[in-house]
Design a protein around this motif. Sequence first.
Motif, short mmCIF file in Angstrom:
data_model
loop_
_atom_site.label_atom_id
_atom_site.label_comp_id
_atom_site.label_asym_id
_atom_site.label_seq_id
_atom_site.Cartn_x
_atom_site.Cartn_y
_atom_site.Cartn_z
N THR A 1 0.85 -1.19 0.00
CA THR A 1 0.00 0.00 0.00
C THR A 1 0.88 1.23 0.00
O THR A 1 1.82 1.34 0.81
CB THR A 1 -0.91 0.03 1.24
N ALA A 2 0.61 2.18 -0.93
CA ALA A 2 1.30 3.46 -1.00
C ALA A 2 0.25 4.56 -1.05
O ALA A 2 -0.86 4.37 -1.56
CB ALA A 2 2.22 3.52 -2.21
N GLN A 3 0.63 5.77 -0.50
CA GLN A 3 -0.33 6.87 -0.41
C GLN A 3 0.36 8.17 -0.78
O GLN A 3 1.54 8.39 -0.42
CB GLN A 3 -0.89 6.95 1.02
N ASP A 4 -0.37 9.04 -1.49
CA ASP A 4 0.13 10.37 -1.82
C ASP A 4 -0.22 11.31 -0.67
O ASP A 4 -1.40 11.54 -0.38
CB ASP A 4 -0.50 10.86 -3.12
N LEU A 5 0.80 11.85 0.01
CA LEU A 5 0.58 12.67 1.19
C LEU A 5 0.48 14.15 0.87
O LEU A 5 0.35 14.97 1.79
CB LEU A 5 1.73 12.44 2.20
N ASP A 6 0.62 14.55 -0.41
CA ASP A 6 0.47 15.97 -0.75
C ASP A 6 -0.97 16.41 -0.55
O ASP A 6 -1.90 15.59 -0.41
CB ASP A 6 0.91 16.20 -2.20
N LEU A 7 -1.15 17.76 -0.59
CA LEU A 7 -2.49 18.30 -0.35
C LEU A 7 -3.47 17.81 -1.41
O LEU A 7 -4.58 17.37 -1.10
CB LEU A 7 -2.43 19.83 -0.32
N GLY A 8 -3.07 17.91 -2.66
CA GLY A 8 -3.92 17.39 -3.73
C GLY A 8 -3.61 15.93 -3.96
O GLY A 8 -2.81 15.60 -4.84
N SER A 9 -4.20 15.09 -3.14
CA SER A 9 -3.87 13.67 -3.18
C SER A 9 -4.21 13.07 -4.55
O SER A 9 -5.25 13.38 -5.15
CB SER A 9 -4.63 12.93 -2.08
N SER A 10 -3.31 12.21 -5.04
CA SER A 10 -3.48 11.59 -6.34
C SER A 10 -3.52 10.07 -6.17
O SER A 10 -2.94 9.52 -5.21
CB SER A 10 -2.34 12.00 -7.27
N ALA A 11 -4.22 9.42 -7.11
CA ALA A 11 -4.26 7.95 -7.07
C ALA A 11 -2.88 7.38 -7.41
O ALA A 11 -2.06 8.02 -8.08
CB ALA A 11 -5.31 7.44 -8.06
N VAL A 12 -2.64 6.13 -6.94
CA VAL A 12 -1.34 5.49 -7.08
C VAL A 12 -1.50 4.24 -7.94
O VAL A 12 -2.49 3.51 -7.83
CB VAL A 12 -0.74 5.14 -5.70
N ARG A 13 -0.50 3.98 -8.79
CA ARG A 13 -0.47 2.77 -9.58
C ARG A 13 0.81 1.99 -9.23
O ARG A 13 1.87 2.56 -8.98
CB ARG A 13 -0.47 3.10 -11.09
N SER B 1 11.08 -5.95 -6.13
CA SER B 1 10.96 -4.50 -5.96
C SER B 1 9.67 -4.03 -6.61
O SER B 1 9.41 -4.31 -7.79
CB SER B 1 12.15 -3.77 -6.58
N VAL B 2 8.86 -3.32 -5.82
CA VAL B 2 7.57 -2.80 -6.30
C VAL B 2 7.67 -1.29 -6.41
O VAL B 2 8.17 -0.62 -5.49
CB VAL B 2 6.43 -3.20 -5.34
N ILE B 3 7.23 -0.74 -7.54
CA ILE B 3 7.28 0.69 -7.82
C ILE B 3 5.87 1.25 -7.73
O ILE B 3 4.92 0.68 -8.29
CB ILE B 3 7.88 0.97 -9.20
N ALA B 4 5.75 2.39 -7.02
CA ALA B 4 4.47 3.10 -6.93
C ALA B 4 4.63 4.46 -7.59
O ALA B 4 5.57 5.20 -7.27
CB ALA B 4 4.05 3.27 -5.47
N SER B 5 3.73 4.81 -8.53
CA SER B 5 3.79 6.09 -9.23
C SER B 5 2.44 6.77 -9.13
O SER B 5 1.38 6.12 -9.04
CB SER B 5 4.17 5.88 -10.70
N LYS B 6 2.49 8.12 -9.12
CA LYS B 6 1.26 8.93 -9.03
C LYS B 6 0.69 9.15 -10.42
O LYS B 6 1.44 9.37 -11.38
CB LYS B 6 1.55 10.26 -8.36
N ILE B 7 -0.61 9.11 -10.50
CA ILE B 7 -1.26 9.34 -11.79
C ILE B 7 -1.05 10.79 -12.23
O ILE B 7 -0.82 11.07 -13.41
CB ILE B 7 -2.77 8.99 -11.70
N SER B 8 -1.07 11.71 -11.27
CA SER B 8 -0.92 13.13 -11.61
C SER B 8 0.49 13.45 -12.11
O SER B 8 0.68 14.38 -12.89
CB SER B 8 -1.24 14.00 -10.40
N LEU C 1 7.19 10.87 -10.79
CA LEU C 1 7.49 10.76 -9.36
C LEU C 1 7.16 9.34 -8.91
O LEU C 1 5.99 8.96 -8.86
CB LEU C 1 6.70 11.78 -8.55
N THR C 2 8.17 8.59 -8.62
CA THR C 2 7.98 7.20 -8.22
C THR C 2 8.69 6.93 -6.91
O THR C 2 9.63 7.63 -6.52
CB THR C 2 8.53 6.23 -9.28
N SER C 3 8.23 5.91 -6.24
CA SER C 3 8.88 5.41 -5.03
C SER C 3 8.97 3.89 -5.14
O SER C 3 8.19 3.25 -5.85
CB SER C 3 8.09 5.81 -3.77
#
Length: 795
Positions: free
Chosen positions: A408-420, A459-466, A470-472
Motif C-alpha cells: 500500500t502506498a499513499q500520496d501525502l500531498d495536499l492534492g492527493s493523487s491515485a497510485v499505480r 521490488s515494487v514501484i508506486a507512481s502517481k497518476i498526476s 514521481l515514483t517510489s
Amino acid sequence: MLTKICLSLLLWVLFDGGLLIPLQSLPPPQTSQARQRDHGAVLPGRRTPAQRVKRGWVWNQFFVLEEYMGSEPQYVGKLHSDLDKGIGSVKYTLLGDGAGTIFTIDDTTGDIHAIKSLDREEKPFYTLRAQAISIGAGIPVEPESEFIIKVQDINDNEPKFLDGPYVANVPEMSPVGAYVLQVRATDADDPTYGSSARVVYSILEGQPYFSIDPKTGVIRTALANMDREVKEQYQVLIQAKDMGGQLGGLAGTTTVNITLTDVNDNPPRFPKSIFHLKVPESSPVGSAIGRIRAVDPDFGRNAEIDYTIVPGDGGNLFDITTDQNTQDGVITLKKSLDFETKKAYTFKVEASNVHLDHRFHSAGPFKDTATVKINVLDVDEPSVFSKPVYSMEVYEDTPVGTIIGAVTAQDLDLGSSAVRYAIDWESQVDSCFTIDAIEGTIATNDLLDRETIAQYNVSVIASKISNPLLTSKVKVIIHVLDVNEFAPDLYLQNEMTVCENAKAGQIIQFISATDRDLSPTGQKFSFRLPPEAASNPNFTIHNYRNSTAGVEARRNGYNRRQQEFYSLPVVIEDSSYPIQSSTSTLTIQVCRCDASGVLLSCSAEAIFLPVGLSTGALIAILLCIIILSAIVVLYVALRKQKKKDTLMTSKEDIRDNVIHYDDEGGGEEDTQAFDIGALRNPKVIEENKIRRDIMPEPLCLPRLKPQAEDNADIRDFIIVRLQENDGDPSAPPYDSLATYAYEGTGSVAESLSSIESLTTEPEHDYDYLSDWGPRFKTLAEMFGEEESYKADKVT
C-alpha cells in the motif's frame, strides 16, 4: 683676510721673541702651539731657555681646510731651519702621503701649499716627512723629521637614515607613551670637532598621534585609544638635523610606516534582528538550507565567530556551523521536513567571539542574538509506502494466480493523487509474481520450488497518476514455505561392519537420515525393520526416537568363511505431513577385530594368510612375485629370439631345399622340414649342451667300412643314444638325424658321421643301415637308391 692677519700677530706674540721662526698655517696655529707648551715638548734642535744652542727644526701640527674652493693653492704652513741663513744654501724637500700630488713645498723658502681640494670624510690626515739639505755639500743639515697635516672639518654632510624607510606595528587601543620604534641617523662629519655631527630628531608629520625623543630617536604613541577600525595605517615623517638643531645645520628625513594591529575590542553584531529563510520540504537531511552572518569589525582570529542555536521551538530540527573562510553561520537540516505536518519554524541563533581579550570584558558580553524564521515550501513528492520493507510467505507448489499479499502506498500531498503499482523487473525470477496495478495485491505467476529458490526479493514501484515521473520503490521479500514431498534418505558416515567376535545385543553402528524437505519445526526421523525382516536372526534396529538409531547384533559371533556380507533392510519415516518413508538396505561386512573390538582386517583373502602378516605386506609380496615372473618370462623370450636370430639363415640358401629328413626318427607321419640353422653353428649347440641335428651335405666322402666285430658295439651305442633322445623332452618335435661328428675322436671306428668322409672314399655298402630299424629306413633307402643310380650309370 683680517682674521688671517690677527692670527699671525697672535702667533708671533706667543713665540719666544724671534728665537724661533714660527711655522705658519691656516687656520691659526696658536691652539696647537699652546697645547705643545702645556705638554712641555722639546722640539728637535731647540734648546732650553737656560742653554741656547744651534737652531733646529720648528716642529708642529699643520691644518688645512677641507673643501677649499679658492683660485690659488691653499697655504698650509712654513718649514724653516735656523741653519738657513737666507742665502740659498739650504734646500727643503717633502716626502710621504700626498707629497708632490696634494702638497708641494718651496725648496728655498720652505712654504707648504695644498694644490687640491681635500675631503676629511675621505681622509682625515696625512703623514709627511721633511728634510733640509745643504746645497753645496748635498748632505742633510738636519735629521729627517715627521709631521702631520690634518684636514680641518667643516659641516658639509647632512645626517642620513641608513635603515629607512621604517615599518613598525603597535597594537590598537595602546596607552600614551607605548613604544613603537627607535630610528637612528648618522652624520659623516667629525664628531670631535664642533657640533657638525650632533644630531637632533623631530617629527615633521604624524602629530598628534606619535612623538619622538630628540636625542635617542625613540618613537612613542602620543594619543590614547587609537582604534584600528577607525584608522589602521599611519605615515610619520622624521627629521634629523646636525649642529644641535641650530639654524644653519644640515638635515635629513625618513618615513616610518606604522600599522595598528588588531585586538579583540569589538563583539560580533548581527546586521538585522530577524532572518527569513525558505526551504523546500524535499531538502535532504544534512544539506545546507541557508546562511546568516554576524559582523565583527576585528580582524583575523579576533573576528572568528561561533554560532549556536538557542534551545526553543523548532531548533531541534536544524543545526548551525561556522564557515571558516567567510565566518558565515551555515544552517543545515537534521531531520526531514514535511509541509503537510508543519509549515514554519522559528528559533534564535547566538553569535559570540571564539578568542576573547580580558582587557575589554568590562565593556559587556561579546555576543549577539538574532531570530531565524524558516518557511517550509510545499513540493510535489512521490507516494509513500506504509512499510519500509514487506515480507510475505507462500507454500511451494501453490497454484498459479494465488494471492500471497499486498502493498500500500499513499500520496501525502495536499492534492492527493491515485497510485499505480508495478513490479520492477530486475531479474528473470521476478516474473514468478504479478501485481495488481490498482489494488497492489501480489500473486504467483509460476509454480514455486523451495528446493530451487527458497526466497525471492521483489521490488515494487508506486507512481502517481498526476505525475508518473514521481515514483517510489519498496522491497518485498517472499519466503517459499516447504511442503513435505521428499522421502528421507539413510545417512552413513562409514561402511557398516561387524566383528567376528561380536556379542548378542551389541550396537555395532549408529545410523541417521537426511531429508531434502525443510520443516518449520525441524524434521524427526524414526527407524524400523520392514515386516518381512522382523524375524531377522542376525541383526535388528533399535530406534532411539531422536532421529538416530543403532544396528544391534542378535547372536554371538560371525564367521567370515561361512558368510562375509549380510543385508539388512531399514524403513525410515519423517514426521511432517504427509508422512514420507523410504526403505534402504544396509550391507554389513564381517571383519576380524582384536579383543577390544578394534578393526584389524576385512579382506577375504586375509583368511588364509599367516596371522603375523598385514594386508600391506601380503600385497607387497604378491607384487614382487609378479614382477619376478615377468622378468623371467621376458628373459627367456629374449634368449629364444636371440638364438633364433643366430641360427636362422637366409631363405635363399640352396641347402634349405637339398634334403629333408621328414621321416628320420619319427616315422613317415613327420613331414616338417629340418632346420638347417644347426649346421650353421654347431658350436652353439655344443656349448648349450643340447642336441644338435644337422643335415648331411650330399658329398661322397670316402669312409672306411667298420669291421664286423665292431658293428654290435656301435649298434648298441646308437640304440642307447636313440632311446635317450626319444625320452628327452627338450628334443625337437620333428624327426632329425643326430650327428656324432665329434664323439668318435680317438676311437677305432672314428666318427660315425658321413660329413667327414672323403670324396675318395671307396665304395661302401650301406645295406647295414636297413638293419638299424625303422628310424634309419629312409636313410637306407636314400643310400640304396644312390648305389642303384651309380650302378645304372656305370652300366
